[in-house]
Design a protein around this motif. Structure first.
Motif, PDB file in Angstrom:
ATOM      1  N   MET A 268      39.967  -8.754 -45.111  1.00 30.52           N
ATOM      2  CA  MET A 268      40.156 -10.199 -45.181  1.00 30.52           C
ATOM      3  C   MET A 268      39.337 -10.910 -44.109  1.00 30.52           C
ATOM      4  O   MET A 268      38.788 -11.998 -44.341  1.00 30.52           O
ATOM      5  CB  MET A 268      41.636 -10.546 -45.025  1.00 30.52           C
ATOM      6  N   GLY A 269      39.230 -10.302 -42.923  1.00 28.34           N
ATOM      7  CA  GLY A 269      38.409 -10.882 -41.871  1.00 28.34           C
ATOM      8  C   GLY A 269      36.934 -10.871 -42.217  1.00 28.34           C
ATOM      9  O   GLY A 269      36.214 -11.847 -41.962  1.00 28.34           O
ATOM     10  N   ILE A 270      36.471  -9.764 -42.799  1.00 25.47           N
ATOM     11  CA  ILE A 270      35.071  -9.675 -43.214  1.00 25.47           C
ATOM     12  C   ILE A 270      34.750 -10.739 -44.260  1.00 25.47           C
ATOM     13  O   ILE A 270      33.705 -11.404 -44.193  1.00 25.47           O
ATOM     14  CB  ILE A 270      34.765  -8.271 -43.753  1.00 25.47           C
ATOM     15  N   ALA A 271      35.653 -10.928 -45.217  1.00 28.96           N
ATOM     16  CA  ALA A 271      35.424 -11.931 -46.263  1.00 28.96           C
ATOM     17  C   ALA A 271      35.302 -13.331 -45.662  1.00 28.96           C
ATOM     18  O   ALA A 271      34.461 -14.133 -46.089  1.00 28.96           O
ATOM     19  CB  ALA A 271      36.553 -11.884 -47.283  1.00 28.96           C
ATOM     20  N   LYS A 272      36.124 -13.622 -44.660  1.00 28.77           N
ATOM     21  CA  LYS A 272      36.052 -14.942 -44.029  1.00 28.77           C
ATOM     22  C   LYS A 272      34.742 -15.116 -43.274  1.00 28.77           C
ATOM     23  O   LYS A 272      34.104 -16.181 -43.338  1.00 28.77           O
ATOM     24  CB  LYS A 272      37.238 -15.141 -43.097  1.00 28.77           C
ATOM     25  N   LEU A 273      34.313 -14.095 -42.537  1.00 23.68           N
ATOM     26  CA  LEU A 273      33.052 -14.189 -41.802  1.00 23.68           C
ATOM     27  C   LEU A 273      31.875 -14.382 -42.747  1.00 23.68           C
ATOM     28  O   LEU A 273      30.955 -15.172 -42.459  1.00 23.68           O
ATOM     29  CB  LEU A 273      32.852 -12.930 -40.963  1.00 23.68           C
ATOM     30  N   ARG A 274      31.890 -13.667 -43.844  1.00 30.66           N
ATOM     31  CA  ARG A 274      30.768 -13.770 -44.780  1.00 30.66           C
ATOM     32  C   ARG A 274      30.646 -15.156 -45.397  1.00 30.66           C
ATOM     33  O   ARG A 274      29.579 -15.528 -45.898  1.00 30.66           O
ATOM     34  CB  ARG A 274      30.909 -12.714 -45.871  1.00 30.66           C
ATOM     35  N   SER A 275      31.718 -15.920 -45.342  1.00 30.90           N
ATOM     36  CA  SER A 275      31.679 -17.276 -45.906  1.00 30.90           C
ATOM     37  C   SER A 275      31.156 -18.301 -44.907  1.00 30.90           C
ATOM     38  O   SER A 275      30.994 -19.472 -45.252  1.00 30.90           O
ATOM     39  CB  SER A 275      33.084 -17.694 -46.367  1.00 30.90           C
ATOM     40  N   ASN A 276      30.891 -17.865 -43.657  1.00 32.55           N
ATOM     41  CA  ASN A 276      30.497 -18.812 -42.616  1.00 32.55           C
ATOM     42  C   ASN A 276      29.425 -18.184 -41.719  1.00 32.55           C
ATOM     43  O   ASN A 276      29.745 -17.444 -40.775  1.00 32.55           O
ATOM     44  CB  ASN A 276      31.720 -19.202 -41.788  1.00 32.55           C
ATOM     45  N   PRO A 277      28.149 -18.460 -41.964  1.00 31.50           N
ATOM     46  CA  PRO A 277      27.070 -17.865 -41.160  1.00 31.50           C
ATOM     47  C   PRO A 277      27.192 -18.168 -39.667  1.00 31.50           C
ATOM     48  O   PRO A 277      26.809 -17.339 -38.833  1.00 31.50           O
ATOM     49  CB  PRO A 277      25.804 -18.496 -41.750  1.00 31.50           C
ATOM     50  N   ASP A 278      27.734 -19.347 -39.299  1.00 33.64           N
ATOM     51  CA  ASP A 278      27.875 -19.671 -37.879  1.00 33.64           C
ATOM     52  C   ASP A 278      28.845 -18.708 -37.187  1.00 33.64           C
ATOM     53  O   ASP A 278      28.630 -18.314 -36.027  1.00 33.64           O
ATOM     54  CB  ASP A 278      28.369 -21.106 -37.699  1.00 33.64           C
ATOM     55  N   MET A 279      29.911 -18.321 -37.887  1.00 33.89           N
ATOM     56  CA  MET A 279      30.854 -17.369 -37.306  1.00 33.89           C
ATOM     57  C   MET A 279      30.200 -16.003 -37.142  1.00 33.89           C
ATOM     58  O   MET A 279      30.470 -15.290 -36.172  1.00 33.89           O
ATOM     59  CB  MET A 279      32.101 -17.276 -38.186  1.00 33.89           C
TER      60      MET A 279
ATOM     61  N   ARG B 170      27.005 -15.475 -36.514  1.00 32.10           N
ATOM     62  CA  ARG B 170      26.133 -15.584 -35.345  1.00 32.10           C
ATOM     63  C   ARG B 170      26.939 -15.466 -34.056  1.00 32.10           C
ATOM     64  O   ARG B 170      26.510 -14.808 -33.095  1.00 32.10           O
ATOM     65  CB  ARG B 170      25.380 -16.909 -35.384  1.00 32.10           C
ATOM     66  N   GLN B 171      28.085 -16.116 -34.003  1.00 33.09           N
ATOM     67  CA  GLN B 171      28.927 -16.032 -32.817  1.00 33.09           C
ATOM     68  C   GLN B 171      29.388 -14.599 -32.576  1.00 33.09           C
ATOM     69  O   GLN B 171      29.371 -14.111 -31.441  1.00 33.09           O
ATOM     70  CB  GLN B 171      30.131 -16.964 -32.961  1.00 33.09           C
ATOM     71  N   ARG B 172      29.785 -13.918 -33.641  1.00 33.68           N
ATOM     72  CA  ARG B 172      30.238 -12.539 -33.487  1.00 33.68           C
ATOM     73  C   ARG B 172      29.097 -11.639 -33.023  1.00 33.68           C
ATOM     74  O   ARG B 172      29.310 -10.728 -32.203  1.00 33.68           O
ATOM     75  CB  ARG B 172      30.811 -12.031 -34.809  1.00 33.68           C
ATOM     76  N   ASN B 173      27.904 -11.881 -33.505  1.00 38.38           N
ATOM     77  CA  ASN B 173      26.773 -11.034 -33.137  1.00 38.38           C
ATOM     78  C   ASN B 173      26.397 -11.161 -31.665  1.00 38.38           C
ATOM     79  O   ASN B 173      25.642 -10.334 -31.143  1.00 38.38           O
ATOM     80  CB  ASN B 173      25.564 -11.369 -34.012  1.00 38.38           C
ATOM     81  N   SER B 174      26.904 -12.185 -30.994  1.00 39.22           N
ATOM     82  CA  SER B 174      26.607 -12.361 -29.578  1.00 39.22           C
ATOM     83  C   SER B 174      27.569 -11.601 -28.675  1.00 39.22           C
ATOM     84  O   SER B 174      27.372 -11.537 -27.461  1.00 39.22           O
ATOM     85  CB  SER B 174      26.641 -13.852 -29.210  1.00 39.22           C
ATOM     86  N   ILE B 175      28.622 -11.010 -29.255  1.00 38.03           N
ATOM     87  CA  ILE B 175      29.627 -10.292 -28.466  1.00 38.03           C
ATOM     88  C   ILE B 175      29.067  -8.950 -28.008  1.00 38.03           C
ATOM     89  O   ILE B 175      28.440  -8.221 -28.778  1.00 38.03           O
ATOM     90  CB  ILE B 175      30.908 -10.097 -29.304  1.00 38.03           C
ATOM     91  N   ARG B 176      29.328  -8.605 -26.742  1.00 36.03           N
ATOM     92  CA  ARG B 176      28.880  -7.329 -26.208  1.00 36.03           C
ATOM     93  C   ARG B 176      30.036  -6.366 -25.914  1.00 36.03           C
ATOM     94  O   ARG B 176      29.839  -5.165 -25.824  1.00 36.03           O
ATOM     95  CB  ARG B 176      28.076  -7.568 -24.921  1.00 36.03           C
ATOM     96  N   ASN B 177      31.210  -6.888 -25.739  1.00 35.65           N
ATOM     97  CA  ASN B 177      32.368  -6.046 -25.440  1.00 35.65           C
ATOM     98  C   ASN B 177      33.443  -6.296 -26.491  1.00 35.65           C
ATOM     99  O   ASN B 177      34.050  -7.368 -26.527  1.00 35.65           O
ATOM    100  CB  ASN B 177      32.913  -6.363 -24.051  1.00 35.65           C
ATOM    101  N   PHE B 178      33.673  -5.304 -27.343  1.00 35.33           N
ATOM    102  CA  PHE B 178      34.622  -5.466 -28.440  1.00 35.33           C
ATOM    103  C   PHE B 178      36.009  -4.923 -28.104  1.00 35.33           C
ATOM    104  O   PHE B 178      36.851  -4.809 -28.988  1.00 35.33           O
ATOM    105  CB  PHE B 178      34.092  -4.790 -29.708  1.00 35.33           C
ATOM    106  N   THR B 179      36.250  -4.588 -26.830  1.00 37.65           N
ATOM    107  CA  THR B 179      37.576  -4.097 -26.459  1.00 37.65           C
ATOM    108  C   THR B 179      38.684  -5.080 -26.838  1.00 37.65           C
ATOM    109  O   THR B 179      39.712  -4.669 -27.400  1.00 37.65           O
ATOM    110  CB  THR B 179      37.641  -3.789 -24.952  1.00 37.65           C
ATOM    111  N   PRO B 180      38.532  -6.395 -26.573  1.00 36.01           N
ATOM    112  CA  PRO B 180      39.610  -7.317 -26.961  1.00 36.01           C
ATOM    113  C   PRO B 180      39.903  -7.319 -28.456  1.00 36.01           C
ATOM    114  O   PRO B 180      41.012  -7.654 -28.869  1.00 36.01           O
ATOM    115  CB  PRO B 180      39.076  -8.688 -26.498  1.00 36.01           C
TER     116      PRO B 180
END
Length: 353
Positions: A290-301, A303-313
């Motif tokens: 469900m999260g992937i489907a939401k991201l795929r509907s919004n290119p800006d989201m 881009r924001q995710r692609n800037s993350i370097r630490n995925f521990t949170p």
């Protein structure tokens, strides 16, 4: 992340998937504090919502089976009318999939049918027989006895499915069989009762008649609320094993192993039937479908995710409130403050770790 200690190595667990996404309305969940599962793994989910966004307070029906999550519907709403709630907390299903929900604020129990249609409610604030004060955990036995954690009265009460008072046990204190603001509960295969004794930082077990059987755990914190405030949602917890900081939920699997939502330590601990530590889940979460489907509907989201370097949170559990066993040894955890579920599997055969 799951860890194994103390030589109990005949039980192993594997991370399977993450389900759900954060939504105040519609196809998602918002602060899921409890859930109940049907035999075909349809989950009825209590969304606590937020004070400033009461539209997030509702019940969600969602499939949580091995094929992945699937949103079905939503019912209930914030308010004091019939079928509404303010602080929904615990949930249970009877054999006909009628739904029972406790409300800490309104001090009542509301009953719906399987489709979410309101049937009735009962409850009066007080300390007399059948009265309640902040009802929370709820479970239904094989004989259709309804057990309710009456939190501020520090007891468990027994009712019929029509709300008729049948009995009670427990009192305020820290001795065996006493409680200090208990919260979640469950029944094992023999209808023994397990109660998360929240302020005493332990879980206690009882017979169906209320006879005390055992206590599990001791307090273990880095200062009250330290892990939730400083580490919550940021890094993995390193609290001592076998110790608890405000446990909220509990379940027991077919082998008698006990799973405890260690709320302020941001983990779920697993114990043997006699209380020995087996493992802990601190989180392995990834994007849900469900999260992937939401991201795929919004290119800006994206881009924001692609800037993350630490995925521990993204991976860690954050104040989990409930844990339940699904079919085929699946361990389903309500990752409450992440607005999702993390799912593990208890392996039927030993696995090299």
């Amino acid at each position: 992340m799951a860890s194994v200690f103390l030589g109990i190595n005949d039980r192993t667990f594997t991370y399977e998937s993450t389900a759900g996404r954060a939504e105040h309305v519609g196809a998602g969940v918002r602060y899921p504090v409890d859930f109940a599962l049907t035999s075909d793994e349809v989950a009825y989910i209590v969304n606590r919502g937020r004070e400033d966004r009461p539209d997030g307070t509702r019940l969600t029906i969602m499939k949580l089976d091995e094929e992945g999550e699937e949103y079905i519907s939503t019912f209930g709403s914030h308010g004091e009318g019939k079928g509404q709630f303010i602080w929904p907390t615990g949930i249970a299903l009877d054999k006909d999939t009628n739904v029972y929900v406790t409300d800490e604020w309104l001090n009542r129990i509301t009953k719906y049918d399987r489709d979410g249609e309101y049937i009735t409610h009962w409850g009066t604030k007080g300390s007399g027989d059948g009265d309640v004060d902040r009802p929370s955990g709820i479970a239904i036995g094989k004989d259709e006895t309804l057990y309710i954690v009456d939190s501020r009265n520090n007891r468990v009460q027994k009712f019929g499915l029509d709300g008729k008072f049948l009995g009670k046990f427990g009192s305020a204190g820290s001795a065996d069989g006493q409680f200090n603001l208990p919260w979640g509960m469950c029944l094992d295969s023999d209808d023994n009762i397990f109660v998360a004794d929240w302020r005493n930082d332990r879980v206690q077990s009882f017979t169906s008649d209320g006879k005390w059987l055992a206590s599990f755990g001791t307090p273990g914190t880095g200062g009250d609320c330290y892990n939730a405030r400083v580490k919550g949602g940021i890094t993995y917890s390193h609290a001592p094993v076998g110790q608890f900081n405000r446990p909220t939920g509990v379940c027991v699997d077919q082998d008698g192993d006990i799973y405890i939502a260690d709320w302020l330590n941001n983990r779920v601990q697993v114990l043997t039937p006699d209380g020995r530590f087996i493992t802990e889940f601190t989180g392995d979460g990834h994007l849900s479908n469900m999260g992937i489907a939401k991201l795929r509907s919004n290119p800006d989201m994206i881009r924001q995710r692609n800037s993350i370097r630490n995925f521990t949170p993204e991976r860690v559990l954050w104040a989990p409130c409930a844990v339940r066993m699904g079919q085929n040894n699946r361990v389903i955890i309500a990752d409450t403050t992440r607005h999702r579920f993390q799912i593990y599997r208890k392996n039927s055969e030993p696995v090299l770790v």
